[in-house]
Design an enzyme around this catalytic site. Sequence first.
Site, PDB file in Angstrom:
ATOM      1  N   ASP A  27       1.166  -1.518  -0.442  1.00  0.00           N
ATOM      2  CA  ASP A  27       0.079   0.010   0.060  1.00  0.00           C
ATOM      3  C   ASP A  27       1.022   1.748  -0.203  1.00  0.00           C
ATOM      4  OD1 ASP A  27      -2.539   1.346   0.313  1.00  0.00           O
ATOM      5  OD2 ASP A  27      -2.220   1.719   2.415  1.00  0.00           O
ATOM      6  N   ASP A  29       0.230   5.338   1.358  1.00  0.00           N
ATOM      7  CA  ASP A  29      -0.297   6.049   2.254  1.00  0.00           C
ATOM      8  C   ASP A  29      -1.019   4.813   3.549  1.00  0.00           C
ATOM      9  OD1 ASP A  29      -1.793   9.032   0.860  1.00  0.00           O
ATOM     10  OD2 ASP A  29      -1.921   7.631  -0.291  1.00  0.00           O
ATOM     11  N   ASP A 202      -2.147  -0.452   5.965  1.00  0.00           N
ATOM     12  CA  ASP A 202      -2.223  -0.104   7.321  1.00  0.00           C
ATOM     13  C   ASP A 202      -3.741   0.331   7.034  1.00  0.00           C
ATOM     14  OD1 ASP A 202      -2.953   3.640   6.824  1.00  0.00           O
ATOM     15  OD2 ASP A 202      -2.794   2.370   5.189  1.00  0.00           O
TER      16      ASP A 202
END
Length: 247
Positions: A27, A29, A202
Amino acid sequence: MPSVTTLPAPPALPDLMAAGPIALFVDFDGTLVEIASGPDAIVVPDTLTARLHDLRNRMVGRLALVSGRALDDLEKHIGSCEIARAGSHGASCLMADGSRLGTEPEPLPADAIHALRDFAQSHDLTYEAKQHGGALHYRARPDLGEAALAFARQIAAQHGLVVKTGKAVAELVHPGADKAGAVRAFMAEAPFAGATPIFIGDDVTDEDGFAAAIEFSGFGIAVGDRQSEAARYRLDSVTAVHHWLDL
């Protein structure tokens, strides 16, 4: 649902690679760069793209960035790169050489885009336009989170769309646009096919990626402190991710 704070740290990446071919799905961000007040406020280290190219070389090409951002927006922040990448939560996938994997998805209906823009403007929220979706960001107005989610779900129902939720964001996408689809698509192609996938992320949208990694006998690594249904391991922070990947 267990908290990721109870999960162990993953084994060292070189040790995993010594046991057999590994494919990394990462991922952006909150995983490679810190979350910011808005999608355009992130700070990307000048050397990040070069370090990711080095990681791609160490992985013998088996590295893919899998982001909620549209691919053109991702490129705006990291520049052009020769790394496999999926944007818009997996709706749009490119191989490292820039060739498209699958078909180009359709944009949102114009009426849905106009509704999201108007809602954001009238409620002092941020609207993020994407090639294949549209997002309402309410990090600056957390008191309007429930209203933003309710409105997004209303528009989704009217247009046959799906709402993706994340950290202070509600996003509309077409059905089937998820990070699991991106993992499956890449894993069917060289150089990813036959490797053990590891998905690092996240946010709640990364749970789909974790689940898809498990389908191929791999696993997920959750970043930060949140609940996770599918992660096997945890890394504390963006800094910890960089350290684990040796970026």
